[in-house]
Enzyme design. Structure first.
Site, mmCIF file in Angstrom:
data_model
loop_
_atom_site.group_PDB
_atom_site.id
_atom_site.type_symbol
_atom_site.label_atom_id
_atom_site.label_comp_id
_atom_site.label_asym_id
_atom_site.label_seq_id
_atom_site.Cartn_x
_atom_site.Cartn_y
_atom_site.Cartn_z
ATOM 1 N N HIS A 159 0.752 -1.207 0.176
ATOM 2 C CA HIS A 159 0.042 0.056 -0.241
ATOM 3 C C HIS A 159 0.826 1.217 -0.044
ATOM 4 O O HIS A 159 0.734 2.029 -0.760
ATOM 5 C CB HIS A 159 -0.811 0.011 1.059
ATOM 6 C CG HIS A 159 -1.884 1.062 1.157
ATOM 7 N ND1 HIS A 159 -3.149 0.990 1.174
ATOM 8 C CD2 HIS A 159 -1.711 2.524 1.558
ATOM 9 C CE1 HIS A 159 -3.966 2.037 1.279
ATOM 10 N NE2 HIS A 159 -2.946 3.045 1.718
ATOM 11 N N GLU A 160 1.900 1.357 0.898
ATOM 12 C CA GLU A 160 2.600 2.495 0.915
ATOM 13 C C GLU A 160 3.637 2.482 -0.100
ATOM 14 O O GLU A 160 4.158 3.642 -0.527
ATOM 15 C CB GLU A 160 3.506 2.469 2.180
ATOM 16 C CG GLU A 160 2.526 2.375 3.847
ATOM 17 C CD GLU A 160 1.525 3.278 3.721
ATOM 18 O OE1 GLU A 160 1.529 4.561 3.006
ATOM 19 O OE2 GLU A 160 0.308 3.116 4.286
ATOM 20 N N HIS A 163 2.091 4.462 -2.768
ATOM 21 C CA HIS A 163 2.004 5.770 -2.580
ATOM 22 C C HIS A 163 3.576 6.444 -3.155
ATOM 23 O O HIS A 163 3.638 7.430 -3.450
ATOM 24 C CB HIS A 163 1.690 6.357 -1.239
ATOM 25 C CG HIS A 163 0.426 6.190 -0.594
ATOM 26 N ND1 HIS A 163 -0.602 6.642 -1.523
ATOM 27 C CD2 HIS A 163 -0.063 5.666 0.652
ATOM 28 C CE1 HIS A 163 -1.869 6.107 -0.723
ATOM 29 N NE2 HIS A 163 -1.474 5.650 0.263
#
Length: 244
Positions: free
Chosen positions: A123-124, A127
């Protein structure tokens, strides 16, 4: 973002025109503390466990491996010691991307299973990939934040059927899209002092474009097997382009 296990969006900008409480630093209290020595940190089981699970994810998880390779090709090589930090966080988050330092924060007190670490890191990293490839205004443009949150929820495995069943959420028509939208809204609300209506409006306005932006996977990887195929296709695409 999901209470107790969610992944937050970019943690926050360092001190500036926007108050730190407005951009999420309250959730990551260790961000403003002086780093502890390696000896002190090594005495804490949470930190050791976090480092071991992180290493396992980076070495074996196809989602993470594809993202790391894509970032390297985009000129943003990721280094374990420089770009990841295991820290204690507020109880409602599992991780965050600090765009001010280009660091991924992993909440060592909230990540207890390898599968959870895999999802948080993926998920990160999405980003981080968005930060690398685009001029993202994390702190002032809520639509930019919403777009990256939609992509992270869509591509990281956050909304796989097995995860949704574990949350007792399943059986709805177009459920994957509903999950992505809901998690994007929750992530925005976790780290930005905006109304739910503002968060929902931002997500709705960019949803179609950002949901269909599947880079660098080229597909929605619904499982590790999907992610492995996507990683293999990504490598083959790179070899093909190199021979043109």
């Amino acid at each position: 973002m999901e209470d107790g296990e969610g992944d937050s969006p970019p943690a926050a900008e360092k001190k500036g025109a926007v108050e730190e409480d407005d951009i999420g630093y309250r959730l990551f209290p260790d961000r403003n503390k002086k780093p502890q020595s390696f000896l002190v940190r090594s005495l804490f089981t949470f930190h050791n466990r976090c480092q071991v699970m992180l290493r396992m994810t980076l070495e074996t998880n196809p989602y993470a491996q594809l993202l790391l390779e894509a970032m390297k090709q985009s000129g943003c090589t990721v280094f374990n010691d420089r770009h990841f930090s295991c820290e204690n966080c507020d109880g409602c988050v599992s991780g965050g991307f600090d765009a001010a330092t280009s660091q991924i924060v992993l909440c060592q007190n909230n990540i207890r299973q390898q599968s959870h670490m895999n999802r948080v890191v993926t998920h990160e990293l999405i980003h981080a990939f968005d930060h690398c490839r685009a001029h993202v205004d994390w702190f002032k443009n809520v639509k930019h934040l919403a777009c990256s949150e939609i992509r992270a929820a869509n591509l990281s495995g956050d909304c796989t059927l097995i995860n949704e069943i574990a949350r007792f959420k399943f059986g709805l028509k177009r459920h994957h899209q509903t999950c992505v939208r809901d998690r994007a809204v929750r992530s925005i609300l976790a780290v930005r002092k905006v109304s739910k209506e503002t968060a929902e409006k931002a997500v709705d306005e960019v949803f179609d474009a950002c949901f269909n932006d599947l880079e660098p996977f080229g597909r929605i990887p619904h499982s590790k097997a999907d992610a492995r195929r996507a990683y293999r296709d990504f490598q083959n695409r790179d070899r093909y382009n190199a021979n043109l």
